[in-house]
Design an enzyme around this catalytic site. Sequence first.
Site, short mmCIF file in Angstrom:
data_model
loop_
_atom_site.label_atom_id
_atom_site.label_comp_id
_atom_site.label_asym_id
_atom_site.label_seq_id
_atom_site.Cartn_x
_atom_site.Cartn_y
_atom_site.Cartn_z
N LYS A 98 37.21 51.21 25.82
CA LYS A 98 36.90 52.50 25.21
C LYS A 98 36.93 53.62 26.25
O LYS A 98 37.53 54.68 26.01
CB LYS A 98 35.51 52.42 24.53
CG LYS A 98 35.05 53.71 23.89
CD LYS A 98 34.02 53.45 22.80
CE LYS A 98 32.63 53.21 23.33
NZ LYS A 98 31.89 54.45 23.66
N SER A 99 36.32 53.40 27.40
CA SER A 99 36.30 54.44 28.44
C SER A 99 37.72 54.80 28.86
O SER A 99 38.07 55.98 29.02
CB SER A 99 35.54 53.94 29.68
OG SER A 99 34.17 53.89 29.44
N ARG A 114 40.06 58.35 28.18
CA ARG A 114 40.65 59.05 29.34
C ARG A 114 42.16 59.11 29.24
O ARG A 114 42.78 60.11 29.64
CB ARG A 114 40.22 58.34 30.63
CG ARG A 114 38.75 58.63 30.99
CD ARG A 114 38.22 57.57 31.93
NE ARG A 114 36.91 57.87 32.50
CZ ARG A 114 35.74 57.68 31.89
NH1 ARG A 114 35.71 57.22 30.66
NH2 ARG A 114 34.61 57.97 32.51
N GLY A 147 29.95 60.40 23.22
CA GLY A 147 29.42 61.09 24.40
C GLY A 147 30.49 61.33 25.45
O GLY A 147 30.54 62.39 26.08
N SER A 188 26.12 59.24 36.82
CA SER A 188 26.80 59.33 35.53
C SER A 188 28.30 59.51 35.73
O SER A 188 28.74 60.51 36.30
CB SER A 188 26.24 60.50 34.71
OG SER A 188 27.14 60.81 33.65
N GLN A 236 30.31 60.10 33.39
CA GLN A 236 30.77 61.17 32.51
C GLN A 236 30.67 62.52 33.20
O GLN A 236 31.59 63.34 33.12
CB GLN A 236 29.96 61.15 31.21
CG GLN A 236 30.24 59.90 30.38
CD GLN A 236 29.42 59.79 29.13
OE1 GLN A 236 28.45 60.54 28.95
NE2 GLN A 236 29.77 58.85 28.27
N ASP A 256 25.69 49.66 30.01
CA ASP A 256 25.83 49.47 28.56
C ASP A 256 25.51 48.03 28.13
O ASP A 256 25.45 47.74 26.94
CB ASP A 256 27.25 49.85 28.11
CG ASP A 256 27.51 51.35 28.29
OD1 ASP A 256 26.55 52.13 28.30
OD2 ASP A 256 28.68 51.73 28.46
N ARG A 301 17.51 53.56 24.27
CA ARG A 301 17.75 52.11 24.26
C ARG A 301 16.62 51.30 24.90
O ARG A 301 16.62 50.08 24.78
CB ARG A 301 19.10 51.77 24.90
CG ARG A 301 20.26 52.13 24.00
CD ARG A 301 21.58 51.54 24.49
NE ARG A 301 22.67 51.95 23.61
CZ ARG A 301 23.92 52.19 24.00
NH1 ARG A 301 24.23 52.05 25.29
NH2 ARG A 301 24.83 52.55 23.14
N ARG A 331 25.71 49.38 20.14
CA ARG A 331 25.29 48.32 21.06
C ARG A 331 24.10 47.54 20.49
O ARG A 331 23.96 46.36 20.74
CB ARG A 331 24.95 48.89 22.44
CG ARG A 331 26.07 49.70 23.08
CD ARG A 331 26.97 48.89 24.01
NE ARG A 331 28.07 49.72 24.45
CZ ARG A 331 29.37 49.45 24.28
NH1 ARG A 331 29.76 48.34 23.69
NH2 ARG A 331 30.30 50.27 24.71
C1 S3P Z 1 30.84 56.15 30.08
C2 S3P Z 1 29.86 56.28 31.02
C3 S3P Z 1 28.48 55.81 30.82
C4 S3P Z 1 28.38 54.82 29.67
C5 S3P Z 1 29.15 55.27 28.46
C6 S3P Z 1 30.62 55.48 28.79
C7 S3P Z 1 32.17 56.69 30.40
O1 S3P Z 1 27.66 56.92 30.55
O2 S3P Z 1 27.05 54.58 29.32
O3 S3P Z 1 29.05 54.31 27.44
O4 S3P Z 1 33.15 56.38 29.69
O5 S3P Z 1 32.27 57.44 31.37
P1 S3P Z 1 27.04 57.83 31.74
O6 S3P Z 1 28.18 58.30 32.55
O7 S3P Z 1 26.35 58.98 31.09
O8 S3P Z 1 26.10 56.92 32.46
#
Ligand code: S3P
Length: 417
Positions: free
Chosen positions: A7-8, A12, A80, A152, A154, A300, A331, A374
């Site tokens: 997914k990540s 991207r 997110g 993070s 993200q 996660d 969580r 999750r």
């Molecule tokens: C993710 C980063 C993580 C993770 C999320 C996906 C990403 O969050 O928990 O499920 O794709 O960069 P954080 O960067 O806020 O920790």
Amino acid sequence: MAVPGDKSVSHRAVLVGAICEGETRIVRFGRSADTEATVGAVRALGVEVEELDVDTLVVHGAGLRGLHEPAGPIDCGNAGTLMRLLPGILAGQRGRFELVGDASLSARPMERVAEPLRRMGAAVSTTDGHAPVVVEGGAPLRGIDYELPVASAQVKSAVLLAGLYAEGETTVVEPLPTRDHTERLLERAGAPVRRRPRSVSIRPAGRLVLGEVEVPGDFSSAAPFLVAAAIVPGSAVTVHGVGLNPRRTGLLDVLERMGARVAVYNRRLLGGEPVGEVEVRASELVGTAIEREEVPLLVDELPLFALAACHARGESIVRGAEELRHKETDRIEAVVEELRRLGAHIRARPDGFHVRGVPARLRGGVLDTRGDHRLAMLGAVAGLASREGVELHGAEAVEVSFPGFYAVLAQLAAGER
Ligand code: S3P
């Protein structure tokens, strides 16, 4: 078995593909509600995305500055990663962009992205720290040195993406290593990325070209099956072609420490990411401690760790994981309350949880996913491992990351794979 594309990486690949030159072909795209939101977002920004197949996309890149102001707000749904990464790109486009999300996403902190982008000169506002997030793109950006206040990926990614448009060099310093999919992808696309052990820097790129991205299997989607294999007596599961980025696979180290039988075969690189086969076999587990340094490597998977710990001899503890309170649900509260209802001896800490393993299996009962994918996967695996089974309320939450999850689990439980 195999699992859908990561997914990540899928998010991207679509986002970076949108600002590349020419076509980006994405193979084994991890289709889910979250990643479909990203496809919808880039389409709203004027990018053509062809769906050749359920998991093959072609993104017709608009170039670094070629995105258009959409007619209305961009709906990020529950995603997110989309809401946090996209502002980095939008800061470099002309126009006004408003990002909205569902109730869960609208409760999550967004200032953590807006604040560093503002330091770079971008006009980004949040609504009391939350969505809607508004980006007035096109202001000149300057490179910054930014030390992440929380680990993070993200936030790191948003700053690096904005760095593509900023004068000079942009550096992000990480308190602890987090997933590096953005760095890997931008490097492959030809961006001037420089990596050091604790930081990463980027300079503006002239143009980006990806061509093809083959997405590895999602380790986080494999994780429920790996934990099921570890705790359901007599089980063995092998997952093929799964992503083994060392910043994602902390769960494997933790399971090994607990005494699970873990083997990794055939490590190779796929589209710039390590992949391989992972096998887990059931055995008697012992409790373990997870400290702050390790948390980003399995952030996660911590709910699943809690379940494994319930089936392990002795005590287990997670410390330094307060970030769990800011995920799709809180969580820490959700995992503790829901697992307790199934008979677990678990209590919350401000920064994690503490579990006392029971020699017998969990009793089972009703688990409410609270709309968190999750939690849904956790509940299903808890059901397999428990004496009486688990009735899941809000089971459809898996659509967010893994729409076929229950079918795969059912086949596996029946020994059909
Ligand atoms: C993710 C980063 C993580 C993770 C999320 C996906 C990403 O969050 O928990 O499920 O794709 O960069 P954080 O960067 O806020 O920790």
